[in-house]
Scaffold this motif. Structure first.
Motif, PDB file in Angstrom:
ATOM      1  N   LEU A  61      42.397  67.855 -19.802  1.00 39.41           N
ATOM      2  CA  LEU A  61      42.996  67.622 -21.112  1.00 39.41           C
ATOM      3  C   LEU A  61      44.143  66.603 -21.025  1.00 39.41           C
ATOM      4  O   LEU A  61      44.298  65.755 -21.890  1.00 39.41           O
ATOM      5  CB  LEU A  61      43.527  68.954 -21.660  1.00 39.41           C
ATOM      6  CG  LEU A  61      43.374  69.194 -23.149  1.00 39.41           C
ATOM      7  CD1 LEU A  61      41.960  69.012 -23.614  1.00 39.41           C
ATOM      8  CD2 LEU A  61      43.856  70.583 -23.507  1.00 39.41           C
ATOM      9  N   ALA A  62      44.902  66.732 -19.932  1.00 40.42           N
ATOM     10  CA  ALA A  62      46.031  65.823 -19.757  1.00 40.42           C
ATOM     11  C   ALA A  62      45.555  64.382 -19.585  1.00 40.42           C
ATOM     12  O   ALA A  62      46.187  63.439 -20.055  1.00 40.42           O
ATOM     13  CB  ALA A  62      46.848  66.242 -18.546  1.00 40.42           C
ATOM     14  N   ASN A  63      44.411  64.218 -18.930  1.00 42.99           N
ATOM     15  CA  ASN A  63      43.910  62.867 -18.678  1.00 42.99           C
ATOM     16  C   ASN A  63      43.099  62.311 -19.835  1.00 42.99           C
ATOM     17  O   ASN A  63      42.743  61.140 -19.826  1.00 42.99           O
ATOM     18  CB  ASN A  63      43.069  62.845 -17.401  1.00 42.99           C
ATOM     19  CG  ASN A  63      43.913  63.137 -16.180  1.00 42.99           C
ATOM     20  OD1 ASN A  63      45.088  62.777 -16.145  1.00 42.99           O
ATOM     21  ND2 ASN A  63      43.349  63.805 -15.194  1.00 42.99           N
ATOM     22  N   ASN A  64      42.778  63.167 -20.793  1.00 43.30           N
ATOM     23  CA  ASN A  64      41.998  62.701 -21.950  1.00 43.30           C
ATOM     24  C   ASN A  64      42.703  63.085 -23.244  1.00 43.30           C
ATOM     25  O   ASN A  64      42.345  64.070 -23.885  1.00 43.30           O
ATOM     26  CB  ASN A  64      40.595  63.317 -21.924  1.00 43.30           C
ATOM     27  CG  ASN A  64      39.835  62.918 -20.691  1.00 43.30           C
ATOM     28  OD1 ASN A  64      39.391  61.800 -20.550  1.00 43.30           O
ATOM     29  ND2 ASN A  64      39.723  63.845 -19.758  1.00 43.30           N
ATOM     30  N   PRO A  65      43.736  62.304 -23.614  1.00 40.56           N
ATOM     31  CA  PRO A  65      44.525  62.686 -24.792  1.00 40.56           C
ATOM     32  C   PRO A  65      43.663  62.827 -26.053  1.00 40.56           C
ATOM     33  O   PRO A  65      44.001  63.614 -26.930  1.00 40.56           O
ATOM     34  CB  PRO A  65      45.514  61.517 -24.942  1.00 40.56           C
ATOM     35  CG  PRO A  65      45.534  60.843 -23.616  1.00 40.56           C
ATOM     36  CD  PRO A  65      44.206  61.078 -22.982  1.00 40.56           C
ATOM     37  N   ALA A  66      42.557  62.107 -26.107  1.00 45.29           N
ATOM     38  CA  ALA A  66      41.724  62.187 -27.312  1.00 45.29           C
ATOM     39  C   ALA A  66      41.127  63.583 -27.478  1.00 45.29           C
ATOM     40  O   ALA A  66      40.773  63.990 -28.581  1.00 45.29           O
ATOM     41  CB  ALA A  66      40.616  61.137 -27.242  1.00 45.29           C
TER      42      ALA A  66
ATOM     43  N   VAL B  39      51.034  66.017 -14.089  1.00 46.20           N
ATOM     44  CA  VAL B  39      50.418  66.190 -15.401  1.00 46.20           C
ATOM     45  C   VAL B  39      51.289  65.469 -16.420  1.00 46.20           C
ATOM     46  O   VAL B  39      52.342  65.949 -16.796  1.00 46.20           O
ATOM     47  CB  VAL B  39      50.291  67.682 -15.764  1.00 46.20           C
ATOM     48  CG1 VAL B  39      49.592  67.857 -17.092  1.00 46.20           C
ATOM     49  CG2 VAL B  39      49.528  68.413 -14.683  1.00 46.20           C
ATOM     50  N   LYS B  40      50.851  64.290 -16.810  1.00 42.95           N
ATOM     51  CA  LYS B  40      51.681  63.480 -17.701  1.00 42.95           C
ATOM     52  C   LYS B  40      51.118  63.555 -19.114  1.00 42.95           C
ATOM     53  O   LYS B  40      50.250  62.798 -19.500  1.00 42.95           O
ATOM     54  CB  LYS B  40      51.707  62.036 -17.225  1.00 42.95           C
ATOM     55  CG  LYS B  40      52.455  61.884 -15.930  1.00 42.95           C
ATOM     56  CD  LYS B  40      52.135  60.562 -15.310  1.00 42.95           C
ATOM     57  CE  LYS B  40      52.801  60.452 -13.964  1.00 42.95           C
ATOM     58  NZ  LYS B  40      52.225  59.417 -13.147  1.00 42.95           N
ATOM     59  N   THR B  41      51.582  64.493 -19.847  1.00 41.14           N
ATOM     60  CA  THR B  41      51.099  64.628 -21.211  1.00 41.14           C
ATOM     61  C   THR B  41      52.135  65.374 -22.021  1.00 41.14           C
ATOM     62  O   THR B  41      53.017  66.028 -21.480  1.00 41.14           O
ATOM     63  CB  THR B  41      49.757  65.373 -21.242  1.00 41.14           C
ATOM     64  OG1 THR B  41      49.436  65.680 -22.582  1.00 41.14           O
ATOM     65  CG2 THR B  41      49.798  66.664 -20.466  1.00 41.14           C
ATOM     66  N   ILE B  43      51.882  68.037 -23.508  1.00 39.47           N
ATOM     67  CA  ILE B  43      51.875  69.502 -23.469  1.00 39.47           C
ATOM     68  C   ILE B  43      52.746  70.032 -22.342  1.00 39.47           C
ATOM     69  O   ILE B  43      52.945  71.215 -22.213  1.00 39.47           O
ATOM     70  CB  ILE B  43      50.455  70.098 -23.374  1.00 39.47           C
ATOM     71  CG1 ILE B  43      49.749  69.663 -22.099  1.00 39.47           C
ATOM     72  CG2 ILE B  43      49.634  69.748 -24.584  1.00 39.47           C
ATOM     73  CD1 ILE B  43      48.408  70.355 -21.902  1.00 39.47           C
ATOM     74  N   VAL B  60      50.592  55.869 -25.945  1.00 44.83           N
ATOM     75  CA  VAL B  60      50.229  57.089 -26.684  1.00 44.83           C
ATOM     76  C   VAL B  60      51.486  57.758 -27.228  1.00 44.83           C
ATOM     77  O   VAL B  60      51.539  58.173 -28.388  1.00 44.83           O
ATOM     78  CB  VAL B  60      49.436  58.059 -25.774  1.00 44.83           C
ATOM     79  CG1 VAL B  60      49.342  59.432 -26.415  1.00 44.83           C
ATOM     80  CG2 VAL B  60      48.039  57.521 -25.509  1.00 44.83           C
ATOM     81  N   PRO B  87      42.373  59.978 -33.190  1.00 47.45           N
ATOM     82  CA  PRO B  87      41.343  59.823 -32.149  1.00 47.45           C
ATOM     83  C   PRO B  87      40.924  58.368 -31.949  1.00 47.45           C
ATOM     84  O   PRO B  87      40.759  57.901 -30.832  1.00 47.45           O
ATOM     85  CB  PRO B  87      40.171  60.656 -32.669  1.00 47.45           C
ATOM     86  CG  PRO B  87      40.744  61.555 -33.690  1.00 47.45           C
ATOM     87  CD  PRO B  87      41.922  60.849 -34.273  1.00 47.45           C
ATOM     88  N   TYR B  90      43.652  56.463 -30.130  1.00 50.05           N
ATOM     89  CA  TYR B  90      43.674  56.713 -28.691  1.00 50.05           C
ATOM     90  C   TYR B  90      42.632  55.857 -27.979  1.00 50.05           C
ATOM     91  O   TYR B  90      42.901  55.276 -26.931  1.00 50.05           O
ATOM     92  CB  TYR B  90      43.404  58.195 -28.395  1.00 50.05           C
ATOM     93  CG  TYR B  90      44.585  59.093 -28.676  1.00 50.05           C
ATOM     94  CD1 TYR B  90      45.854  58.574 -28.849  1.00 50.05           C
ATOM     95  CD2 TYR B  90      44.434  60.462 -28.759  1.00 50.05           C
ATOM     96  CE1 TYR B  90      46.932  59.387 -29.107  1.00 50.05           C
ATOM     97  CE2 TYR B  90      45.513  61.293 -29.018  1.00 50.05           C
ATOM     98  CZ  TYR B  90      46.758  60.745 -29.192  1.00 50.05           C
ATOM     99  OH  TYR B  90      47.833  61.545 -29.440  1.00 50.05           O
ATOM    100  N   ASP B  91      41.424  55.817 -28.575  1.00 52.41           N
ATOM    101  CA  ASP B  91      40.381  54.982 -27.962  1.00 52.41           C
ATOM    102  C   ASP B  91      40.823  53.517 -27.954  1.00 52.41           C
ATOM    103  O   ASP B  91      40.625  52.795 -26.979  1.00 52.41           O
ATOM    104  CB  ASP B  91      39.062  55.130 -28.725  1.00 52.41           C
ATOM    105  CG  ASP B  91      38.434  56.495 -28.455  1.00 52.41           C
ATOM    106  OD1 ASP B  91      38.833  57.133 -27.465  1.00 52.41           O
ATOM    107  OD2 ASP B  91      37.568  56.920 -29.246  1.00 52.41           O
ATOM    108  N   ARG B  94      43.276  52.828 -25.296  1.00 53.68           N
ATOM    109  CA  ARG B  94      42.656  52.773 -23.969  1.00 53.68           C
ATOM    110  C   ARG B  94      41.980  51.408 -23.746  1.00 53.68           C
ATOM    111  O   ARG B  94      42.099  50.817 -22.683  1.00 53.68           O
ATOM    112  CB  ARG B  94      41.641  53.910 -23.813  1.00 53.68           C
ATOM    113  CG  ARG B  94      41.250  54.114 -22.374  1.00 53.68           C
ATOM    114  CD  ARG B  94      40.409  55.343 -22.190  1.00 53.68           C
ATOM    115  NE  ARG B  94      41.187  56.558 -22.345  1.00 53.68           N
ATOM    116  CZ  ARG B  94      40.901  57.525 -23.208  1.00 53.68           C
ATOM    117  NH1 ARG B  94      39.870  57.423 -23.985  1.00 53.68           N
ATOM    118  NH2 ARG B  94      41.649  58.589 -23.275  1.00 53.68           N
TER     119      ARG B  94
END
Lengths: 111, 244
Positions: A61-66, B39-41, B43, B60, B87, B90-91, B94
């Motif tokens: 999930l962390a690597n796929n933010p979408a 874990v870079k996000t 959350i 992002v 969504p 995000y694409d 990328r």
């Protein structure tokens, strides 16, 4: 288990609030202290929860933010919250934070 | 004790208490979070000391900030629009990242393999594709014979199929003076990927501009975001006195 952790979290928190209110600090000082305690408590919860999330799913999930949607997040969180060990560790952690708060109050001259 | 002295004393006590909690929090968070530092996000909350995040994460994050800021400013419609395109955005981010990354790789390859004009000329000389210009030949040849002035003779040389190279810019020339600088330059490109980095910063800047007080209303109008909704403070905000 020592005396502090045998008390309920809410009771210990209420006790801390009463001590701060009786301290004679200004409202501004009390507000700053409450904000810090709140921030500290918030910051320890998620790392504990994360430990009980399956690592592969978390990284995916962390690597796929979408892919990060509300539903995906709920699914991810269901697993740790159905594990009794997580609640036990969380309980110990928040109690140890309250231990720190106890010490901090002593540092600030609040008995 | 005067009122001022009392105030200073309580302020000092507050600082000590908060300082203690801050130190404990930092230490505890580091101990708990080090297993998850990769874990870079959004959350995972920010750790006190983070490695440089990747540009994609920055772009992002910039997009998320746009959504948040539009909401904070009360432009609910525009905020909803950005939420809906999330969504796709995000694409898009990328694709943008990989395009700029490809540009970095292309520049790195060019630095290594694209010949300079001097190299092209040397190759021409080696192949015998070199002529003396009619205008300068006699003068230059005479000069060379008399003074050994090679510079003037070089000026008089013309090449068949002359080429100017993109790699004639001074930094590239300097880089290619020896293998050590060349390796250093390529390693720098590999590590920092400057085009990708600049692109990410540009997106961040774009996010700041479109959410600025001057531009946000215009963006909101373009997106049909409707009237600004003033935010009201929540009824329970602020610290209520708690009676012991």
């Amino acid at each position: 288990m020592d005396m502090n952790t045998s008390m309920k979290f809410e009771d210990r928190l209420a006790d801390i609030v009463v001590r701060v209110e009786k301290s004679g600090w200004t409202d501004e000082d009390k507000e700053a202290l409450y904000a810090k305690i709140s921030e500290y408590l918030h910051s320890v919860v998620l790392p504990v929860v994360l430990k009980y999330i399956p690592n592969a799913e978390l990284h995916d999930l962390a690597n796929n933010p979408a892919k990060v949607t509300i539903d995906a997040f709920i699914e991810l969180m269901k697993k740790p919250f159905s594990d009794p060990k997580m609640f036990e560790e969380l309980n110990n952690t928040v109690h140890s934070v309250l231990d720190d708060v106890d010490t901090a109050l002593s540092e600030g001259g609040i008995v | 004790m005067s009122e001022q002295a009392m105030r200073m004393e309580t302020e000092g006590a507050r600082e000590r208490a908060i300082q203690y909690l801050t130190v404990r929090q930092g230490k505890r968070f580091y101990e708990m979070g080090k297993g998850e530092k990769n874990v870079k996000t959004g959350i995972v909350p920010p750790v006190p000391k983070v490695e440089r995040t990747t540009p994609l994460v920055e772009t992002v994050t910039a997009f998320e900030e746009v959504i948040d800021k539009m909401g904070e400013k009360g432009y609910v419609g525009a905020q909803k629009f950005f939420e809906n395109v999330r969504p796709v955005a995000y694409d898009g981010l990328r694709v943008f990242q990989w395009t700029t990354r490809a540009a970095d790789f292309a520049v790195t390859a060019a630095m290594l393999f694209w010949p300079t004009t001097q190299m092209e000329n040397n190759r021409n000389v080696a192949k015998g594709n070199v002529l003396l210009s009619t205008k300068w030949s006699s003068e230059a040849a005479g000069n060379f014979m008399e003074n050994g002035n090679m510079k003037r003779l070089k000026k008089a040389l013309t090449y068949k199929n002359p080429k100017r190279s993109l790699m004639d810019a001074q930094p590239f020339k300097l880089m290619r003076t020896n293998p050590a600088t060349e390796i250093l330059a390529v390693a720098g490109m590999w590590r920092f990927r400057p085009i990708e980095w600049v692109g990410a910063k540009a997106i961040q800047l774009g996010g700041k501009v479109i959410t600025s007080d001057l531009v946000a209303p215009i963006v909101n109008n373009i997106l049909g975001g409707g009237e600004r909704v003033e935010k009201k403070p929540l009824p329970f905000s602020g610290t209520k006195p708690i009676t012991a």
